[in-house]
Scaffold this motif. Sequence first.
Motif, PDB file in Angstrom:
ATOM      1  N   LEU A  33       0.857  -1.177   0.000  1.00 15.11           N
ATOM      2  CA  LEU A  33       0.000   0.000   0.000  1.00 15.11           C
ATOM      3  C   LEU A  33       0.897   1.233   0.000  1.00 15.11           C
ATOM      4  O   LEU A  33       1.778   1.351   0.847  1.00 15.11           O
ATOM      5  CB  LEU A  33      -0.874  -0.011   1.264  1.00 15.11           C
ATOM      6  N   TYR A  46      -6.362   9.390   2.884  1.00 12.29           N
ATOM      7  CA  TYR A  46      -6.563   8.216   2.047  1.00 12.29           C
ATOM      8  C   TYR A  46      -7.906   8.321   1.335  1.00 12.29           C
ATOM      9  O   TYR A  46      -8.766   9.077   1.746  1.00 12.29           O
ATOM     10  CB  TYR A  46      -6.522   6.950   2.905  1.00 12.29           C
ATOM     11  N   ASP A  50      -7.608   3.311  -2.041  1.00 10.82           N
ATOM     12  CA  ASP A  50      -6.818   2.692  -0.968  1.00 10.82           C
ATOM     13  C   ASP A  50      -7.645   1.633  -0.236  1.00 10.82           C
ATOM     14  O   ASP A  50      -7.147   0.552   0.090  1.00 10.82           O
ATOM     15  CB  ASP A  50      -6.338   3.758   0.022  1.00 10.82           C
TER      16      ASP A  50
END
Length: 177
Positions: A33, A46, A50
């Motif tokens: 990530l 985010y 994500d």
Amino acid sequence: MENNLKNLTIGAFARAAGVNVETIRFYQRKGLLPEPDKPYGSIRRYGGPDVVRVKFVKSAQRLGFSLDEVMELLKLEDGAHCDDVREQAERKLADVRIKLADLRRIEQVLAELVERCCAATGQVRCPLIDALRDSSEVPSVQRPASSLIDALRDSSEVPSVQRPASSLIDALRDSSA
């Protein structure tokens, strides 16, 4: 719902993805990530992509893929590498089938040992404990890595995947349970 997945703090992101904050940080350290930029004097934010990526990772893990294997799947996620994804899924399926065969052997031996325990009467030593002391009665379930590799090389032993490779990626991406 997509509008709710913008500009998330790490805590809100973790809740939306169904994991804890430490999982997010761990995935970032492992390279699964990306870590978003941190604006000067602010906090990282985010978004929906994500959340989708973390759910993809968790879905792949539930299918038995290691994090290294998930990393490879993520590299192939663009859909242009369906054959590579299928081959990776076939290898995983072969590995799962080997583990299932090992579990069946364990089940058979344990069932026999439990039956011996049930049949024992009087002042006798426990048949299960005796069998564990005599390692010849307990099957080995660890297959050498070379036998798995040989099985993968022999295409007759590699099972085919019923699902098209592109739908494997789609299923991992879409899975939220």
